[in-house]
Design a protein around this motif. Structure first.
Motif, PDB file in Angstrom:
ATOM      1  N   ILE A 178      18.731 -13.637  37.173  1.00  0.00           N
ATOM      2  CA  ILE A 178      20.029 -14.318  37.027  1.00  0.00           C
ATOM      3  C   ILE A 178      20.916 -13.520  36.074  1.00  0.00           C
ATOM      4  O   ILE A 178      22.100 -13.292  36.339  1.00  0.00           O
ATOM      5  CB  ILE A 178      19.840 -15.779  36.547  1.00  0.00           C
ATOM      6  N   GLU A 179      20.320 -13.056  34.997  1.00  0.00           N
ATOM      7  CA  GLU A 179      21.063 -12.215  34.042  1.00  0.00           C
ATOM      8  C   GLU A 179      21.622 -10.974  34.764  1.00  0.00           C
ATOM      9  O   GLU A 179      22.776 -10.596  34.604  1.00  0.00           O
ATOM     10  CB  GLU A 179      20.078 -11.795  32.934  1.00  0.00           C
ATOM     11  N   ARG A 180      20.761 -10.392  35.622  1.00  0.00           N
ATOM     12  CA  ARG A 180      21.171  -9.167  36.316  1.00  0.00           C
ATOM     13  C   ARG A 180      22.328  -9.426  37.295  1.00  0.00           C
ATOM     14  O   ARG A 180      23.297  -8.694  37.324  1.00  0.00           O
ATOM     15  CB  ARG A 180      19.966  -8.586  37.068  1.00  0.00           C
ATOM     16  N   VAL A 181      22.216 -10.499  38.103  1.00  0.00           N
ATOM     17  CA  VAL A 181      23.298 -10.744  39.072  1.00  0.00           C
ATOM     18  C   VAL A 181      24.597 -11.121  38.353  1.00  0.00           C
ATOM     19  O   VAL A 181      25.683 -10.755  38.797  1.00  0.00           O
ATOM     20  CB  VAL A 181      22.944 -11.803  40.157  1.00  0.00           C
ATOM     21  N   CYS A 182      24.460 -11.828  37.222  1.00  0.00           N
ATOM     22  CA  CYS A 182      25.671 -12.195  36.478  1.00  0.00           C
ATOM     23  C   CYS A 182      26.332 -10.939  35.918  1.00  0.00           C
ATOM     24  O   CYS A 182      27.554 -10.787  35.992  1.00  0.00           O
ATOM     25  CB  CYS A 182      25.339 -13.162  35.344  1.00  0.00           C
ATOM     26  N   SER A 183      25.526 -10.031  35.381  1.00  0.00           N
ATOM     27  CA  SER A 183      26.179  -8.854  34.802  1.00  0.00           C
ATOM     28  C   SER A 183      26.735  -7.972  35.913  1.00  0.00           C
ATOM     29  O   SER A 183      27.814  -7.399  35.771  1.00  0.00           O
ATOM     30  CB  SER A 183      25.257  -8.121  33.830  1.00  0.00           C
ATOM     31  N   GLU A 184      26.041  -7.901  37.062  1.00  0.00           N
ATOM     32  CA  GLU A 184      26.601  -7.133  38.198  1.00  0.00           C
ATOM     33  C   GLU A 184      27.929  -7.721  38.671  1.00  0.00           C
ATOM     34  O   GLU A 184      28.855  -7.006  39.031  1.00  0.00           O
ATOM     35  CB  GLU A 184      25.635  -7.186  39.384  1.00  0.00           C
ATOM     36  N   GLY A 185      27.995  -9.044  38.686  1.00  0.00           N
ATOM     37  CA  GLY A 185      29.206  -9.696  39.177  1.00  0.00           C
ATOM     38  C   GLY A 185      30.257  -9.901  38.095  1.00  0.00           C
ATOM     39  O   GLY A 185      31.342 -10.423  38.376  1.00  0.00           O
ATOM     40  N   GLY A 186      29.942  -9.523  36.845  1.00  0.00           N
ATOM     41  CA  GLY A 186      30.891  -9.723  35.746  1.00  0.00           C
ATOM     42  C   GLY A 186      31.112 -11.206  35.463  1.00  0.00           C
ATOM     43  O   GLY A 186      32.214 -11.650  35.144  1.00  0.00           O
ATOM     44  N   ILE A 187      30.036 -11.996  35.590  1.00  0.00           N
ATOM     45  CA  ILE A 187      30.132 -13.461  35.454  1.00  0.00           C
ATOM     46  C   ILE A 187      29.385 -13.886  34.197  1.00  0.00           C
ATOM     47  O   ILE A 187      28.304 -13.370  33.919  1.00  0.00           O
ATOM     48  CB  ILE A 187      29.428 -14.132  36.668  1.00  0.00           C
ATOM     49  N   ARG A 188      29.956 -14.851  33.450  1.00  0.00           N
ATOM     50  CA  ARG A 188      29.215 -15.396  32.306  1.00  0.00           C
ATOM     51  C   ARG A 188      28.260 -16.479  32.794  1.00  0.00           C
ATOM     52  O   ARG A 188      28.608 -17.281  33.656  1.00  0.00           O
ATOM     53  CB  ARG A 188      30.203 -15.964  31.282  1.00  0.00           C
ATOM     54  N   ARG A 189      27.052 -16.493  32.177  1.00  0.00           N
ATOM     55  CA  ARG A 189      26.033 -17.437  32.656  1.00  0.00           C
ATOM     56  C   ARG A 189      26.463 -18.884  32.525  1.00  0.00           C
ATOM     57  O   ARG A 189      26.000 -19.740  33.262  1.00  0.00           O
ATOM     58  CB  ARG A 189      24.723 -17.212  31.905  1.00  0.00           C
ATOM     59  N   GLU A 190      27.343 -19.170  31.544  1.00  0.00           N
ATOM     60  CA  GLU A 190      27.776 -20.564  31.379  1.00  0.00           C
ATOM     61  C   GLU A 190      28.604 -21.031  32.573  1.00  0.00           C
ATOM     62  O   GLU A 190      28.845 -22.217  32.745  1.00  0.00           O
ATOM     63  CB  GLU A 190      28.567 -20.730  30.081  1.00  0.00           C
ATOM     64  N   HIS A 191      29.063 -20.071  33.399  1.00  0.00           N
ATOM     65  CA  HIS A 191      29.828 -20.466  34.574  1.00  0.00           C
ATOM     66  C   HIS A 191      28.948 -20.683  35.804  1.00  0.00           C
ATOM     67  O   HIS A 191      29.453 -20.962  36.887  1.00  0.00           O
ATOM     68  CB  HIS A 191      30.916 -19.428  34.870  1.00  0.00           C
TER      69      HIS A 191
END
Ligand code: FES
Length: 681
Positions: A284-297
């Motif tokens: 999840i951390e990886r896909v969020c950083s790939e997508g430029g998304i914060r995990r809280e979203h």
């Protein structure tokens, strides 16, 4: 109202049209026609979700001239939005743009609510979007001594007033955060409301001011690999995907050895649960950083898994799944908070887990069924997900049955002398010349056959390292078609050694698929034991399929869908030559890729799909293969290639199957004997 004060507005691609008073916001016109355009900010020009494009020109077919000045010019709100967030020049905010004359309006695909796209291999799949969690921007009344309502109550009142949302709840954690968030945002706030249509709508997250980011993850927990897809809940777009091998492998290669680990080690269950959750959080951390998304979203997560993975992920005891009656701790779908199971996304995010079909047929099979929809067709569809346990679903809109078959790890390249996982250097394609019995091969990492110049150029870097699951299926089917092995699966050494292609191997023979040598990698062989391992695996699978066909009282299926990684790479023709699946029109046999993951994405993006699979799972008839008296009979027949008793007329019309012949084999003392080859259907 006079005709001059009204204008005709046509929305594309839906084709819906209607007349509206001049001055009507385009968003209102769309809504009154049932053309759904997203809005998070309630038409304040903040969220940008309501973008449209005007199509200008004469549309003779529709009798409309959509002149550029038939829409109001961009206003200050749009200019402010464009300055803050970027708005393409041809785009307008439909909450701001007003009808001035006849218009043709394009609703771009990225903002259409009901037509979202998920790419699944070459095919494009439309998923109607109706997520459980939505964002709402509201402006809340400030505290007033005259009206002593609490912060949360005034927030609920604003949501009711502006968005018509009634009966809201919030958990205690939100209650403690809301006052600060309201003050930080100067009484402007965006809230995430979870409403799956079953439990009361609940505020699960809030941000000061405007927030236009809402995402969800769909997770497929396989015994071998874990895959995570990150999608926008607002547009349905898949932002990033990632996968990793399941780190539980260090506790046991297959499911049953992991169950044994739990039985033998007091802390085993916790260790397996912790390991899989950590791997999921890393992904999840990886896909969020790939997508430029914060995990809280990330506000939603949907999971599919086979029953053992399902239990281990949830921290439930998988031991009862190891033996009859294969009792699940819970088979229905689950709706829980991410924080309860250690999934590190927004603390209020919700997790939905698809239902399991039976003790051996899991939520992954439910996801695949949802994605492939046999229940929506008149055709009898066979859906097979091949792994160490094959999960089998068969039926149509009338009736659906499901079972699993213990195929073992042979199809994954394990138990095969030169077997390996699919990786560069693994043989994945094979053709055997019936005259010389020489094989040409293709390996993963080189896009050329071994008799093409490009292969020779690249073989040094890639090598030939082994044979993967799809390669062994093709190799044995080709060996059968070329007469290397008989219909009962015996490598036939009676016709000579064909220049060292067939070599004695103790009491049996081995086929040299790839002789290797200088710059050609190591020799790769297929032994009699390899053929037996594949026969046993395919007979187990076929016997399971055949039992389900018996239950439905049918002797043929209309369509076959092969799901999962293995199903994606095997050539349907060779699967049928081997008798892994029943006879069927080859044009109606297809690989469907990661159908379980697609099903998870469907459940993520649309709560109707959750209700659909829950209702379907309740009516799927579960068959326990181990308890069925005819399993053994079907299994024995299915040991032959393609099958001892079942005919394969549609396959025979497309593929020249070898003539029945006597094969020479060795007896137990190493002497050559003659024995009858099996007749194919
Ligand atoms: Fe939010 Fe138009 S509805 S910008």
């Amino acid at each position: 109202m006079s005709a001059q004060q009204e204008a005709l507005v046509l929305f594309m691609p839906s084709g819906r049209r209607g007349r509206f008073p001049v001055g009507t916001p385009v968003l209102d016109a769309a809504r009154s026609l049932g053309v759904y355009i997203e809005s998070v900010c309630g038409g304040r020009g903040i969220c940008g979700r309501c973008q449209i494009e005007q199509a200008t020109g004469q549309f003779a077919k529709h009798g409309i001239t959509s002149a550029p000045d038939n829409i109001s010019p961009a206003n200050e709100v749009e200019a402010r939005y464009a300055g803050l967030r970027s708005l393409a020049p041809e785009r307008r905010l439909s909450c701001q743009a007003r009808v001035e004359g006849d218009l043709v309006i394009d609703v771009p695909q990225d903002v259409q609510v009901n037509r979202q796209i998920v790419r699944k291999r070459a095919e494009t799949r439309h998923i109607d979007r109706k997520p459980a969690t939505r964002l709402y921007y509201v402006e809340v009344e400030e505290p007033d001594m005259e009206k002593p309502l609490g912060d949360l109550d005034r927030l609920f009142a604003a949501l009711k007033r502006e968005w018509k949302i009634d009966g809201l709840t919030a958990d205690f954690r939100m209650l403690s955060h809301i006052p600060d968030i309201l003050r930080d945002g100067e009484w402007k706030v965006t809230v995430a409301v979870h409403d799956d249509g079953r439990s009361p709508a609940q505020v699960i997250a809030a941000w000061p001011g405007f927030n236009g980011d809402a995402y969800g993850v769909a997770v497929d927990i396989g015994s071998t690999t874990i895959a995570v897809h990150l999608s926008s809940l607002l547009s349905g777009r898949t932002v990033a995907s990632s996968g990793t091998s399941n780190p539980q492998i260090r506790f046991g290669e297959d499911l049953m050895s992991r169950v044994s680990y739990v039985m033998m080690n007091p802390d085993g269950r916790e260790a397996l649960t912790r390991t899989v959750r950590e791997a999921i959080n890393t992904l999840i951390e990886r896909v969020c950083s790939e997508g430029g998304i914060r995990r809280e979203h990330v506000l939603e997560a949907v999971f599919v898994a086979n029953p053992v993975m399902h239990h281990l992920f949830l921290g439930l005891d998988p031991v009862p799944l190891g033996s009859a009656p294969f009792a699940l701790a819970v088979s229905s779908s689950l709706d829980i908070e991410a924080s309860q199971i250690g999934i590190e996304i927004n603390p209020g995010a919700r997790v939905y887990i698809l239902p399991c079909i039976a003790g051996h047929v899991g939520a992954d099979a439910a996801g695949a069924t949802l994605a492939e929809g046999p229940q929506n067709s008149d055709e009898v569809t066979l859906l097979v997900d091949v792994g160490t346990n094959a999960e089998i679903v068969l039926g149509n809109r009338e009736r659906i049955v499901a079972a699993s078959s213990p195929t073992g790890p042979a199809f994954e390249g394990a138990e095969i002398s030169c077997g390996q996982r699919a990786a560069p250097g693994a043989i994945e394609r094979v053709r055997v010349d019936p005259e010389t019995l020489r094989a040409k091969i293709r390996v993963i990492g080189i896009d050329a056959w071994s008799d093409e110049p490009e292969f020779a150029e690249k073989i040094d870097q890639v090598g030939v390292t082994g044979i993967c699951g799809s390669g062994i299926v093709e190799a044995i089917a080709e060996m059968f078609l070329a007469g290397v092995i008989t219909a009962d699966g015996v490598i036939d050494g009676s016709r000579g050694d064909f220049n060292g292609r067939i070599v004695p191997d103790r009491r049996t023979f081995t086929y040299v698929l790839w002789p290797g040598g200088e710059g050609q990698g190591s020799p790769i062989t297929v032994t009699q034991n390899d053929v037996r391992a594949i026969q046993l695996a395919k007979a187990a699978l076929y016997a399971g399929v055949r039992l389900l066909m018996d239950k439905l009282g049918i002797s043929a299926v209309d369509r076959i869908k092969l799901a999962g990684a293995f199903g994606s790479y095997i050539d349907p023709k060779y699967a049928m030559v081997l008798g892994l699946v029943p006879d069927c029109d080859l044009k109606k046999v297809a690989a469907v890729g990661n159908a379980a993951g697609t099903g998870a994405r469907m459940a993520l993006l649309n709560t109707d799909h959750r209700r659909e699979i829950e209702a379907l799972v309740r009516r799927i008839e579960k068959i326990e293969t181990a308890l069925e008296p005819r399993f053994q009979e079907h299994f024995v027949n299915a040991m032959a290639l393609p099958n001892k008793s079942d005919p394969f007329p549609r396959l025979a019309a497309e593929v020249k199957l070898p003539e029945p012949r006597l094969a020479s084999v060795t007896d137990g003392d190493g002497r050559r004997t003659r024995r009858g080859g099996r007749r194919r259907g």
